[in-house]
Design an enzyme around this catalytic site. Structure first.
Site, PDB file in Angstrom:
ATOM      1  N   GLN A   1       0.736  -1.059  -0.102  1.00 59.48           N
ATOM      2  CA  GLN A   1      -0.018   0.062   0.035  1.00 59.48           C
ATOM      3  C   GLN A   1       0.816   1.047  -0.085  1.00 59.48           C
ATOM      4  O   GLN A   1       0.802   2.196  -0.703  1.00 59.48           O
ATOM      5  CB  GLN A   1      -0.865  -0.014   1.366  1.00 59.48           C
ATOM      6  CG  GLN A   1      -1.954  -1.028   1.220  1.00 59.48           C
ATOM      7  CD  GLN A   1      -2.892  -1.160   2.323  1.00 59.48           C
ATOM      8  OE1 GLN A   1      -2.513  -0.190   3.363  1.00 59.48           O
ATOM      9  NE2 GLN A   1      -3.725  -1.999   2.646  1.00 59.48           N
TER      10      GLN A   1
ATOM     11  N   GLU B   1       7.003   7.679   6.353  1.00 56.47           N
ATOM     12  CA  GLU B   1       6.632   6.301   7.015  1.00 56.47           C
ATOM     13  C   GLU B   1       7.442   6.462   8.239  1.00 56.47           C
ATOM     14  O   GLU B   1       8.356   7.183   8.196  1.00 56.47           O
ATOM     15  CB  GLU B   1       6.590   5.044   6.098  1.00 56.47           C
ATOM     16  CG  GLU B   1       5.430   5.061   5.215  1.00 56.47           C
ATOM     17  CD  GLU B   1       5.542   4.034   4.313  1.00 56.47           C
ATOM     18  OE1 GLU B   1       6.209   3.091   4.309  1.00 56.47           O
ATOM     19  OE2 GLU B   1       4.711   4.007   3.402  1.00 56.47           O
TER      20      GLU B   1
ATOM     21  N   HIS C   1       4.249  -6.496  10.458  1.00 56.21           N
ATOM     22  CA  HIS C   1       3.933  -5.111  10.265  1.00 56.21           C
ATOM     23  C   HIS C   1       3.294  -4.705  11.539  1.00 56.21           C
ATOM     24  O   HIS C   1       2.224  -5.539  12.104  1.00 56.21           O
ATOM     25  CB  HIS C   1       2.904  -5.000   9.175  1.00 56.21           C
ATOM     26  CG  HIS C   1       2.768  -3.607   8.804  1.00 56.21           C
ATOM     27  ND1 HIS C   1       2.050  -2.953   9.412  1.00 56.21           N
ATOM     28  CD2 HIS C   1       3.170  -3.081   7.756  1.00 56.21           C
ATOM     29  CE1 HIS C   1       1.953  -1.636   8.774  1.00 56.21           C
ATOM     30  NE2 HIS C   1       2.733  -1.650   7.918  1.00 56.21           N
TER      31      HIS C   1
ATOM     32  N   ARG D   1      10.086  -0.068  12.824  1.00 52.61           N
ATOM     33  CA  ARG D   1       8.752  -0.877  12.983  1.00 52.61           C
ATOM     34  C   ARG D   1       8.816  -2.218  13.840  1.00 52.61           C
ATOM     35  O   ARG D   1       7.953  -2.360  14.507  1.00 52.61           O
ATOM     36  CB  ARG D   1       8.725  -1.512  11.681  1.00 52.61           C
ATOM     37  CG  ARG D   1       7.208  -2.173  11.125  1.00 52.61           C
ATOM     38  CD  ARG D   1       7.275  -2.491   9.690  1.00 52.61           C
ATOM     39  NE  ARG D   1       6.939  -1.685   9.024  1.00 52.61           N
ATOM     40  CZ  ARG D   1       6.838  -1.750   7.437  1.00 52.61           C
ATOM     41  NH1 ARG D   1       6.937  -2.766   6.893  1.00 52.61           N
ATOM     42  NH2 ARG D   1       6.210  -0.726   6.572  1.00 52.61           N
TER      43      ARG D   1
ATOM     44  N   HIS E   1       5.004  -9.896   7.902  1.00 51.81           N
ATOM     45  CA  HIS E   1       4.880  -9.149   6.676  1.00 51.81           C
ATOM     46  C   HIS E   1       6.043  -9.293   5.855  1.00 51.81           C
ATOM     47  O   HIS E   1       5.757  -9.287   4.698  1.00 51.81           O
ATOM     48  CB  HIS E   1       4.979  -7.618   7.400  1.00 51.81           C
ATOM     49  CG  HIS E   1       4.773  -6.560   6.521  1.00 51.81           C
ATOM     50  ND1 HIS E   1       3.590  -6.571   5.594  1.00 51.81           N
ATOM     51  CD2 HIS E   1       5.400  -5.488   6.002  1.00 51.81           C
ATOM     52  CE1 HIS E   1       3.508  -5.318   4.850  1.00 51.81           C
ATOM     53  NE2 HIS E   1       4.613  -4.649   5.069  1.00 51.81           N
TER      54      HIS E   1
ATOM     55  N   GLU F   1      11.827 -10.321  -2.365  1.00 51.23           N
ATOM     56  CA  GLU F   1      12.094 -10.796  -0.982  1.00 51.23           C
ATOM     57  C   GLU F   1      12.727 -12.074  -0.616  1.00 51.23           C
ATOM     58  O   GLU F   1      13.235 -12.262   0.482  1.00 51.23           O
ATOM     59  CB  GLU F   1      10.581 -10.927  -0.434  1.00 51.23           C
ATOM     60  CG  GLU F   1      10.519 -11.169   1.004  1.00 51.23           C
ATOM     61  CD  GLU F   1       9.002 -11.199   1.608  1.00 51.23           C
ATOM     62  OE1 GLU F   1       8.074 -10.780   0.755  1.00 51.23           O
ATOM     63  OE2 GLU F   1       8.820 -11.543   2.636  1.00 51.23           O
TER      64      GLU F   1
ATOM     65  N   ARG G   1      13.847  -4.249   8.186  1.00 52.05           N
ATOM     66  CA  ARG G   1      13.609  -3.383   7.138  1.00 52.05           C
ATOM     67  C   ARG G   1      13.255  -1.914   7.345  1.00 52.05           C
ATOM     68  O   ARG G   1      12.034  -1.797   8.189  1.00 52.05           O
ATOM     69  CB  ARG G   1      12.638  -4.004   6.076  1.00 52.05           C
ATOM     70  CG  ARG G   1      12.694  -3.261   4.804  1.00 52.05           C
ATOM     71  CD  ARG G   1      11.905  -4.213   3.622  1.00 52.05           C
ATOM     72  NE  ARG G   1      10.578  -4.620   4.420  1.00 52.05           N
ATOM     73  CZ  ARG G   1       9.532  -3.888   4.021  1.00 52.05           C
ATOM     74  NH1 ARG G   1       9.698  -2.820   3.410  1.00 52.05           N
ATOM     75  NH2 ARG G   1       8.291  -4.319   4.549  1.00 52.05           N
TER      76      ARG G   1
ATOM     77  N   SER H   1      11.363  -1.933   0.397  1.00 52.71           N
ATOM     78  CA  SER H   1      11.410  -3.364  -0.122  1.00 52.71           C
ATOM     79  C   SER H   1      11.049  -3.489  -1.854  1.00 52.71           C
ATOM     80  O   SER H   1      11.827  -4.114  -2.428  1.00 52.71           O
ATOM     81  CB  SER H   1      10.294  -4.298   0.604  1.00 52.71           C
ATOM     82  OG  SER H   1       9.022  -3.493   0.758  1.00 52.71           O
TER      83      SER H   1
HETATM   84  C1  SIN Z   1       2.692   0.058   4.574  1.00 50.71           C
HETATM   85  O1  SIN Z   1       2.093   0.468   3.678  1.00 50.71           O
HETATM   86  O2  SIN Z   1       2.629   0.108   5.897  1.00 50.71           O
HETATM   87  C2  SIN Z   1       3.713  -1.103   4.133  1.00 50.71           C
HETATM   88  C3  SIN Z   1       4.937  -0.609   3.680  1.00 50.71           C
HETATM   89  C4  SIN Z   1       6.148  -1.474   3.680  1.00 50.71           C
HETATM   90  O3  SIN Z   1       5.921  -2.665   4.281  1.00 50.71           O
HETATM   91  O4  SIN Z   1       7.282  -1.042   3.271  1.00 50.71           O
END
Ligand code: SIN
Length: 489
Positions: free
Chosen positions: A46, A112, A226, A272, A330, A354, A365, A370
């Protein structure tokens, strides 16, 4: 039956872009995929793709963020290589026609976790789907690419350390297909876990095949969870993109109380692994939610159309309700060891995406690296020259066998138990005891049906899952101290 210059296993961003690039060199490419071209992990992405685009950004800064998120366990030269090629990689997608979201006529960038600046190019909240659709369009038009959908790669054909083709199951028959090069772009092992953001096809077939063939693997203990998948009992796991937090979403308890600052100064945008463990801990007190009700409905509908619509279908209005979330498996930071051109220790076997370990992710990561990694190395992999294999053509037509219903039931039960074991014992928080318990459980599962019936796809998938689980578990047992995604209590 034709011989090919290159066989590519997998139709995510890595596999499809490599196919296009080899085809441009006039190579005859066979692209095989387990289901249809667009069923891949890429399609489910996403958030977006990270890259040095913003004026205030730099290669050094992106490298630094990647290393900090990865706990400095990364291979720095590989990180530098990837980031130096990030701008060109995103340009490649623009040239292919990926409709990145724009702001004032330039590519919009989102935030992010663990990125010190906005550097993620995106297509609303369906970046992966947009990339997958664009690549599919090009791949289908390229005459040098033969597409084989619903083809299950059963094994690599390897002799004395040389790969010369792939054994597939297609239309219930086994076939051996020869080629000068084989590119493994088969994705990750997400389905090894009870809760995962990955699609059902992510059964670690590529990893298991490579292990059977004698490929060297590394860092498999670093399974990334995730932090925020939708958590609605009875409903399938669904990713709530990190960009929801990047655009201002908070993590809260039902009371509305935030907690992330207790864990990291970056709060909701901490790396993360830290956010995942914080939620895991806070869930002991009660359910955890994302709160983005402070944003306007019109903004949420426009910025997160997929998430908004999906939640709405479950009766959750993200403009006025909290979103229940929980971590889910994830991404695998480790994989088959590959150099900057995808070369593995097996001659003519290349690995990208991957399934590969290039060293860029370290122990955790950085978000949206990715798609970048997959794209950058799907470009460099095509620098490998391919000579036709000397192997004479073999074409086996051995039929697969239908699974009797009783056996099918047993196989599905093994799969369920394996996923439960991995989730509880080789999951977000591991202890010496849970790992030992997993070892016992996997052994018991391996012995439930002997020999495992692998002359069909389900049996082969379960064999692959057991091999991958065993290897991940062994890696986790070897690393005694916590690092990044591998957390030992
Ligand atoms: C996300 O949209 O949270 C996934 C992004 C990612 O795993 O790099």
């Amino acid at each position: 039956m034709k011989q090919y210059d290159v066989i590519i296993i997998g139709s995510g961003i890595a596999g499809m872009n490599a196919a296009l690039r080899f085809a441009e060199q006039n190579k005859k490419v066979l692209l095989i995929t387990k289901r249809t071209l667009q069923q891949s992990n890429t399609r489910k992405a996403q958030g977006g793709i990270a890259g040095v685009i913003a004026e205030e950004d730099s290669v050094e800064q992106h490298v630094r963020d990647t290393l900090v998120a990865g706990c400095n366990h990364n291979k720095k030269s590989a990180v530098q290589f990837m980031v130096q090629h990030s701008t060109a990689a995103i340009q490649r997608l623009i040239d292919l026609g990926v409709p990145f979201t724009k702001e004032h006529n330039t590519i919009a960038l989102t935030q992010e976790a663990a990125h010190s600046v906005r550097r993620i190019a995106f297509v609303d909240d369906y970046t992966g789907a947009a990339i997958s659709q664009t690549l599919t369009r090009h791949v289908r038009q390229q005459k040098n690419i033969t597409i084989l959908e619903h083809a299950f790669a059963a094994d690599l054909l390897v002799e004395k350390g040389h790969c010369f083709g792939v054994q597939i199951i297609h239309k219930n028959k086994y076939k051996n297909i020869m080629s000068g090069l084989v590119v493994l772009a088969a994705g990750g092992p997400g389905q090894l876990y009870l809760h995962t953001t990955n699609p059902p096809i992510a059964t670690s077939d590529g990893l298991a095949m490579a292990i059977r063939a004698g490929a060297t693997c590394k860092d498999l203990e670093f399974i990334q969870f995730h932090p925020t998948a939708l958590h609605l009992p009875g409903k399938p796991c669904f990713l709530i993109s990190e960009s929801v937090r990047g655009e201002g979403g908070y993590l809260v308890h039902a009371s509305g109380k935030r907690f992330m600052k207790n864990y990291h100064t970056d709060g909701e945008l901490a790396p993360r692994d830290i956010v995942t463990r914080a939620i895991f801990e806070e869930q002991k007190k009660g359910p955890v939610f994302i709160d983005i009700r402070h944003k306007k409905r019109t903004y949420l509908q426009k910025r997160f159309p997929t998430i908004y619509t999906k939640l709405k279908s479950y009766g959750i209005d993200m403009a006025s309700n909290l979103i229940p979330v929980s971590p889910a498996a994830h991404y695998s930071c480790g994989g088959v060891v590959a150099d900057l051109q995808g070369r593995t220790n097996i001659t003519n076997l290349l690995a990208i995406g991957e399934v590969a370990y290039t060293g860029v992710h370290g122990a955790n990561r950085l978000a949206s690296n990715s798609l970048l990694e997959a794209l950058v190395f799907s470009e460099t992999v095509t620098k490998n020259s391919c000579k036709p294999t000397k192997k004479s053509e073999q074409f086996s037509i051995e039929k697969t066998e239908k699974i009797p219903p009783e056996q099918r039931k047993k196989l599905l039960q093994i799969r369920r138990e394996l996923r439960t074991t991995m989730w509880h014992d080789v999951g977000i928080v591991r202890t010496a005891m849970t790992l030992k318990h997993a070892q016992q459980s996997i052994k018991t599962l391996e012995q439930k049906i002997t020999p495992l019936p692998t002359n069909n796809i389900l049996g082969s998938e379960i064999k692959n899952m057991l091999i991958a689980a065993h290897t991940i578990l062994t890696a986790a047992q070897k690393r005694k101290n916590s690092l990044g995604c591998h957390y030992v209590e």
